[in-house]
Every structure is written in C-alpha cells, then in structure tokens.
Design an enzyme around this catalytic site. Structure first.
Site: not given
Length: 602
Positions: A53, A375, A302, A2
C-alpha cells in the site's frame, strides 16, 4: 501500509517456496492492493514476500521486497517492510554524507542502508511505526524487528527446521506448512484482558514479536529475542516544582513536540486526512494538521441516530473553525448487523475492540483517503481516563491487603463493576492493572471456562513473568505512572493498536498515531505526575498546550470517548447477545460482545 511475509525452510526449494509465499501474499491482498512481489534465494531456502500500500515514492521504484548492496559490494541485504519511518529524510542525508547513493525516495531503502552502517543499533535510530524482516547476507542472519510500542504487527512460527513470519496470524495459517492447533491458554488471556496478550496468540506455537524487541535467527535454527527499547526507562520523575511558570513551560514544550509529530505523520505522497471524533484528542490533531497543511485538510466523522452517542455538534465546531473538507458518515444499527460477516473476516485475532475502527476505515475509503491520523494513545500518555485518579487509592488498598480482610464473596456478589476488586488480594502490578482494566473477574473467568480460580491466577503470574513486572523499578513507580506504563504494554500493544491495524487494513487504510511518537511519549513520561494528573480538566496539560486554538466547548463537557451504541445494538440482537454461558442481568456490553467473540473465534 503493507503486508510482509517470509520464511527459511530447510529442504524446500524454489517452486515450493514460491507457492508458500504466494499463499501468504494472497492472505495479505487487502493490506497491499497496489503491488505484490517476492525475493527468493534457493541456496539458502530463503524467501521474502510483500504486498504494498504505497505512500512514499508511488512509482515502481518502491517495489518490495527490496535488496541493497553493501558499501563493499560484497554482499546484498534484503528487507520486507511495513510501516512509516518519519525521520527517514534526516537519516538519508546522514547516509549520503557517508557515501551512499539512493535509487529510490523511499524510507525502505534508508532502513537497509542504515543497517549496513550501524547494524542492530540502527533499529533505535528509526522514528516511526515499523515491522520488518531483514536478511543480513554477510552474517547469514534473519532479523524480525518491531517498533517501540507495537503499532505494526509481526508474527512468527519457529522450530529447528524452519521459521515463517508474517504481518498476520491469518497469513501464517494460510502458508500451509504450519500445524494449526488452538492455544489452550488463549481463552484465559482473552477473558481477562479482552485480547490475548503478546507474545501469545490464539494458535499454539505462533507468537508475536513484542514491542521494542527483535528476533535474531541464524542458519542453524537458533533464535534469540532481544529487547532494544523499554518505555520503563523514561518513567523517571522530574523533581522540579509544579509551579505556574513550570507548567507553562511544559505545556509549550508539549505543543512543540506534538506539532512536530503531526508534521512528520503528515508526510505522504498519497491522500491523507484526520479522523475527527469531536473529543479533545482528535480536535487537537485536526487543529494542528490544518495549520501545517497548506491546502484544505480532509476530516471525517462518524455519527449515530442515537443522540446520546452523537458528537456531531462538537465535530462541526472544529470542522468549521479550521475550514476543513469534512465528510460525515452515519452508522446505524442495521449497518452494524449487515457488516458483521466482514468484521469477523477482518478480525485477525480475538478482541473486544476494533469494530469502531472498521467503520472509520470504511468511511476513509469512501472519502478517497489512504491514511488517517488518529488520536489513539493520548488517554494513556496524558492520563485521560478516570482510573488514573483512582490508581493511588487502589494501589494502597492492594499494598495493605485490605481485600483479604473482607468476606471472600463480598465483591463477587456486588456485580461486575466491583467483582474485579478481588484482583487486589494479590500485591503485584499486573493484578493491580487487572482490577482496573480486566474484562472479567477471576471467579467469572473460571466459571465460564470450567477451570479453577487457581489456574486463572497461575496464568496471570505467568504473564507477569513474561513482561518482567517484578522488577524493583516498576514497583517504585507512582501508581498513575505505573498505570500509564502498563497501558502502553498491554491495552495499547495488545488491543487498541493491533485491532486498529487489522480493521483499517481490511479497507486498505493506514492509521497513523501522532500521540505515540516516542520522543513525545518519553518526554511526557518524565514529567511530574501532578502536571498530568492535576487540573480542572482531564488531560489538562494537552488542553493547556492547545489553549490558543482549542474551543472551550470541546473540553468543558463530560468525557465520552469514541463509543458506538453497542449497548443498544447488542441488547436488541439476540443472535449476538445470546451465548452459551449466561451472564448477570445488567452485564456491560463489552462482556456480552466478548462471549460472542470467544464463541466465534476461540
């Protein structure tokens, strides 16, 4: 996750306070796209704001700011909260035994009730990542509270007439009631550390609440910063022998603690996945998460066209082993260039880091996730960097004043890699740390900023004093433990965690960091250095903890780290690498990028 905000402003009334908080809420719209609200007490000139959120209790019952009556019903406390409390169910059960009845299923309400019972002592009972503003109506005090390691951001401006706080510096500047002027010492800190060390920011008189601290403010305008947690307290070495049986016991304990942390970090009513880079840390999280989650786990990775940076092979090993729903996103040089405008917009404070998180969060958004396990923190607490093995040698050089016996220009003339050894001419913890983690050497910082080296070293001394680094306990630490402690206080708090937060929240994605569960970190900190430092592989203790599940191919290879091809991308882009101040040929890409960031944001 938030965006939180709030203010106490003498002389400002209802409509004015509403407009101020609405401007800050608007600045936080990406941090909380699910809901928005405010609470106003016109008699106290007090207003709280929030953008949400949602993860726990996705219904409107989780709306913030939230208020809760005390058990006596004589007063009503308020909160605007950003974060996740992972032990909230345990605390909730304990509070129910004391007679509390809960209206929601949120951790937010638990914080309010816990404060009603235990006061400021409740902050130490919270397990998780958090930043919140809490109004104590009985004692008429405001509390701004930050988690133990600085995972969640919290900034404020304070003078006699007002205090204004928010999740971002950008929101504070958007409030319209703060005179925004540059912090003249910020460029020194940025060029030394690659970020501006807490509590300073790029803006004069806007400060960050430090990790493990809270700010207390009364209605008379009196502020007090209080430390409630310091990781230094746990760096007390266990003197037990480092034999094979002991190492086995420790690795089993680490496995249990990490598994518990992963389980707690996976509590969510919203879609959650794991970022799988292909290294030991993310592979360990993915394996553990897959065992905990009953349905298929979502992982995302990615990849790059540049083969030297691609870890696709290792990502596929893990995703196939755990049978995850795997999403792969290729990031190219043109993607980086086309996203630069958004990167600058997302960058709340100057930093050389965070671009990689920008693209990870973008990928998570495309995968339909709201939260991602990361991580982050593993290298700092499991001694994953090469520098941990060099720490003892560098500390000895520093203590014996070896550097001062050599020609002053020697290391400066040997290029970027060795020029930082000049830090070691001063025998103190922060100069030791900067010899390892520093971005530019003092001479180069002075040259870029057109100031004296003395001003640079004076700045370092001032930061050392703020962080209380002259204590006897710090100087008694084993050099590797000293480095781990300083990584928690500087690199993680001021750079990795802060950057990950604002880059991820630009995409309305929450980053969760199971390796920084304080119970796990405290346990690791107390272990003998040899258990964390020795072994065939880096992070041997973590590898041993996952020995039954972690494929040898994941750890039996050179450490890469999650690195973008910035060297190639920046070298080819003159609009990025061209700066006002010339750098030496062969300068590391991070320094080239730093010059561009400084030019843009400082």
């Amino acid at each position: 996750m938030c965006g939180i905000s709030g203010a106490i402003i003498n002389g400002r009334k209802g409509k004015e306070l509403e407009e101020i908080i609405e401007r800050m809420n608007l600045a936080h719209s990406r941090r909380g796209p699910d809901d928005r609200g405010f609470l106003l007490n016109e008699n106290l000139n007090l207003v709280f704001g929030h953008t949400r959120l949602s993860f726990q209790d996705l219904s409107s019952a989780g709306h913030q700011p939230m208020k809760c009556s005390s058990r006596s019903k004589n007063y009503e406390n308020w909160i605007t909260f950003n974060g996740e409390i992972y032990n909230f169910l345990e605390l909730r059960a304990e509070l129910q035994k004391k007679g509390y009845q809960f209206r929601t299923k949120t951790d937010t309400e638990v914080i309010l009730c816990a404060y009603d019972v235990w006061g400021v002592e409740s902050f130490s009972k919270l397990r998780g990542m958090f930043a919140f503003g809490l109004w104590d109506d009985k004692h008429k005090k405001l509390y701004l509270v930050k988690d133990r390691y600085g995972i969640k951001p919290l900034y404020y401006f304070s003078d006699v007439e007002k205090i204004v706080f928010a999740s971002t510096v950008k929101a504070l500047k958007s409030s319209g009631i703060i005179e925004v002027s540059k912090n003249k010492t910020a460029p020194i800190g940025f060029l030394l550390f690659g970020s501006i060390p807490m509590p300073q920011t790029s803006v004069k008189n806007i400060f960050g609440v430090p990790a493990g601290h809270y700010l207390e403010r009364d209605l008379n305008g009196n502020d007090k910063i209080v430390k409630y947690y310091d990781p230094l307290d746990y760096f007390c070495e266990n003197k037990s022998e480092n034999n094979q049986n002991n190492a086995l016991l420790e690795s089993n304990k680490v496995r249990d603690l990490l598994s518990e942390s992963v389980r707690l970090h996976m509590i969510s009513d919203a879609p959650l996945g794991v970022f799988l880079s292909g290294g030991v840390d993310s592979s360990a999280l993915s394996i553990m998460a897959s065992k905990i989650r009953k349905e298929s786990l979502t992982t995302l990775s990615i990849t790059f066209d540049e083969e030297a940076y691609s870890e696709k092979k290792y990502q596929e090993i893990i995703s196939k082993q755990i049978k995850s729903e795997h999403h792969e996103y290729n990031v190219r040089k043109e993607d980086f260039e086309n996203s630069l405008g958004n990167v600058w917009e997302a960058m709340d404070e100057p930093t050389i880091d965070g671009v990689n998180t920008y693209f990870v969060a973008e990928a998570a958004k495309k995968a339909g996730l709201k939260a991602v396990l990361s991580g982050l923190g593993a290298d700092e607490v499991f001694f994953g960097y090469n520098s941990f093995k060099k720490a003892k040698f560098l500390r000895q050089i520093q203590k014996f004043n070896f550097i001062t016996q050599l020609p002053l220009t020697l290391f400066s003339n040997l290029g970027d890699r060795y020029s930082k050894l000049n830090y070691l001419k001063y025998n103190d913890p922060l100069n030791f740390y900067l010899s390892i983690r520093g971005l530019f050497a003092p001479k180069m910082v002075a040259k870029i900023l057109k100031i004296s080296e003395k001003e640079v070293y004076d700045y370092i001394a001032s930061i050392s004093e703020i962080y209380e680094l002259s204590s006897g306990a710090i100087n008694k630490l084993h050099p590797a433990n000293l480095l781990s402690y300083l990584e928690l206080k500087f690199y993680l708090q001021n750079q990795l965690l802060k950057d990950s937060d604002f880059m991820a929240m630009y995409h309305s994605i929450e980053i969760r960091v199971p390796f920084l569960d304080h119970i796990l970190v405290e346990y690791l900190s107390s272990l003998p250095v040899a258990l964390k430092l020795d072994g065939k592989y880096k992070k041997q203790l973590l590898i041993d903890a996952l020995s039954l599940d972690l494929p040898k191919a994941i750890y039996n290879r050179p450490k890469m780290g999650f690195t973008f091809p910035f060297k190639e991308w920046l070298g080819d882009n003159k609009s990025i690498s061209g700066t006002e101040n010339s750098l030496n040929a062969g300068t590391h890409w991070s320094r080239v990028w730093a010059m561009k960031v400084a030019e843009k944001l400082l």
